[in-house]
Design an enzyme around this catalytic site. Structure first.
Site, PDB file in Angstrom:
ATOM      1  N   HIS A 105      -0.968   4.556  -0.630  1.00  0.00           N
ATOM      2  CA  HIS A 105      -1.921   5.549  -0.107  1.00  0.00           C
ATOM      3  C   HIS A 105      -1.417   6.979  -0.265  1.00  0.00           C
ATOM      4  CE1 HIS A 105      -5.097   3.024   1.373  1.00  0.00           C
ATOM      5  NE2 HIS A 105      -4.287   2.289   2.101  1.00  0.00           N
ATOM      6  N   ASP A 122      -3.964  -0.093  -3.560  1.00  0.00           N
ATOM      7  CA  ASP A 122      -4.097   1.024  -2.605  1.00  0.00           C
ATOM      8  C   ASP A 122      -3.084   2.135  -2.897  1.00  0.00           C
ATOM      9  OD1 ASP A 122      -6.269  -0.220  -1.532  1.00  0.00           O
ATOM     10  OD2 ASP A 122      -5.530  -0.271   0.534  1.00  0.00           O
ATOM     11  N   ASP A 135       0.833  -1.216   0.000  1.00  0.00           N
ATOM     12  CA  ASP A 135       0.000   0.000   0.000  1.00  0.00           C
ATOM     13  C   ASP A 135       0.863   1.260   0.000  1.00  0.00           C
ATOM     14  OD1 ASP A 135      -1.562  -2.169   0.811  1.00  0.00           O
ATOM     15  OD2 ASP A 135      -2.879  -0.919   2.025  1.00  0.00           O
ATOM     16  N   HIS A 137      -2.480  -4.322   2.226  1.00  0.00           N
ATOM     17  CA  HIS A 137      -3.788  -4.077   2.866  1.00  0.00           C
ATOM     18  C   HIS A 137      -3.740  -3.736   4.337  1.00  0.00           C
ATOM     19  CE1 HIS A 137      -8.103  -4.055   2.996  1.00  0.00           C
ATOM     20  NE2 HIS A 137      -8.263  -5.246   3.531  1.00  0.00           N
ATOM     21  N   HIS A 164      -4.174  -8.105  -3.101  1.00  0.00           N
ATOM     22  CA  HIS A 164      -4.177  -7.007  -2.139  1.00  0.00           C
ATOM     23  C   HIS A 164      -4.582  -7.450  -0.723  1.00  0.00           C
ATOM     24  CE1 HIS A 164      -4.335  -2.999  -0.539  1.00  0.00           C
ATOM     25  NE2 HIS A 164      -5.527  -3.260  -0.054  1.00  0.00           N
ATOM     26  N   ASN A 197      -8.477  -2.483  -2.385  1.00  0.00           N
ATOM     27  CA  ASN A 197      -9.861  -2.143  -2.022  1.00  0.00           C
ATOM     28  C   ASN A 197     -10.115  -0.638  -2.115  1.00  0.00           C
ATOM     29  OD1 ASN A 197      -8.154  -2.010   0.381  1.00  0.00           O
ATOM     30  ND2 ASN A 197     -10.031  -1.506   1.493  1.00  0.00           N
ATOM     31  N   HIS A 198      -9.044   0.182  -2.143  1.00  0.00           N
ATOM     32  CA  HIS A 198      -9.226   1.627  -2.306  1.00  0.00           C
ATOM     33  C   HIS A 198      -9.287   2.073  -3.762  1.00  0.00           C
ATOM     34  CE1 HIS A 198      -9.358   3.255   1.793  1.00  0.00           C
ATOM     35  NE2 HIS A 198      -8.755   2.122   2.076  1.00  0.00           N
TER      36      HIS A 198
END
Ligand SMILES: [Mn+2]
Length: 274
Positions: free
Chosen positions: A42, A67, A40, A227, A150, A97-98
């Site tokens: 982000h 992500d 991730d 994740h 993920h 999932n993002h």
């Protein structure tokens, strides 16, 4: 990184990117001897830039576990760099999932688009980006050995073949197997599975018995996933069969030491990229 350049890049390339992503099955097969696996981000573009400098994508195959957006300060820049890695070096960009309207309106990506691109361009580019997300591959098998995804394993003992046939595009995603591949977490406290209280409805924690079943029936050795935030940037579950990699210190993760996994001629190492 100039935001107007990024806006032009997206306007010029999103249709082509959509076309490219729509040709991929939900399960990719990848073979490479020198591989960088990134968890991730982000919106932590600075960590991604450090990784690129240290592991030049001309020498290393890149696999990104999703992500890219939500939460951090530079979500657009991070996604832009990832998409350029895809176009220029065929980096593997898995979906997190993002990469979904389910999170983007609430956790920052949509607002960042409006703020940096203006309300009109921001909104219309988001429409195309969420279509792009709906076509991203869900998982990959690397060197017939590693399963990359993920989130984690779904609870109903799915086969590799059935993962390869999951429906795409799937915007939310609404297929529950796809949803769980993006959302589930491993746990050493359960044998099979339990509802994932932390993440909410439709998500589960999966235990070592599911990991053993999946790896033995598919002939694979290990699951590598992202994740889950861990302060040290990685963790092991299920007796070394599940590796979590976390590569962001953006936003709420400022105390993290971001790590990546590196595979070099069949040997796996976990590297601090902070
Ligand atoms: Mn995630």
């Amino acid at each position: 990184m100039d935001i107007l350049t990024i806006k032009e890049f997206l306007k010029e390339n999103l249709d082509k990117l959509y076309g490219d992503f729509s040709t991929y099955e939900p399960l990719l097969r990848v073979s490479a001897s020198k591989v960088v696996i990134i968890g991730d981000l982000h919106g932590d573009v600075n960590t991604l830039l450090r990784i690129i400098e240290r592991f030049p994508p001309s020498n290393w195959a890149y696999i990104m576990l999703g992500d890219y957006v939500d939460r951090g300060e530079h979500q657009i820049e991070t996604l832009y760099l990832a998409l350029r890695l895809f176009l220029e070096y065929r980096a593997v960009l898995l979906r997190g999932n993002h990469e979904s309207p389910l999170t983007n309106y609430e956790y920052g990506f949509y607002m960042e688009l409006l703020r940096k691109f203006g309300p009109y361009d921001g909104d219309s580019l988001y429409d195309k980006l969420k279509d792009l997300f709906s076509q991203m591959p869900i998982s990959a098998i690397l060197n017939d050995k590693y399963f990359l995804v993920h989130g984690g394993l779904p609870i109903n003992n799915v086969s590799i073949d059935s993962i390869a046939k999951l429906p795409k595009p799937d915007e939310v995603p609404s297929n529950e197997v796809t949803f769980q591949l993006l959302w589930n977490d491993p746990s050493d406290d359960v044998k099979y599975y339990e509802p994932n209280i932390v993440r909410g409805p439709g998500t589960y924690v999966f235990g070592s018995a599911l990991t053993e079943n999946f790896l033995s029936s598919s002939g694979l050795k290990m699951i590598i996933r992202g994740h889950e935030y861990t302060p040290q940037g990685y963790k092991w579950n299920h007796g070394g069969k599940v590796l979590t990699i976390f590569s962001s210190r953006a936003g709420p993760y400022s105390g993290t030491k971001p790590h990546i996994a590196v595979i070099n001629n069949d040997s796996l190492s976990i590297i601090d990229v902070s």
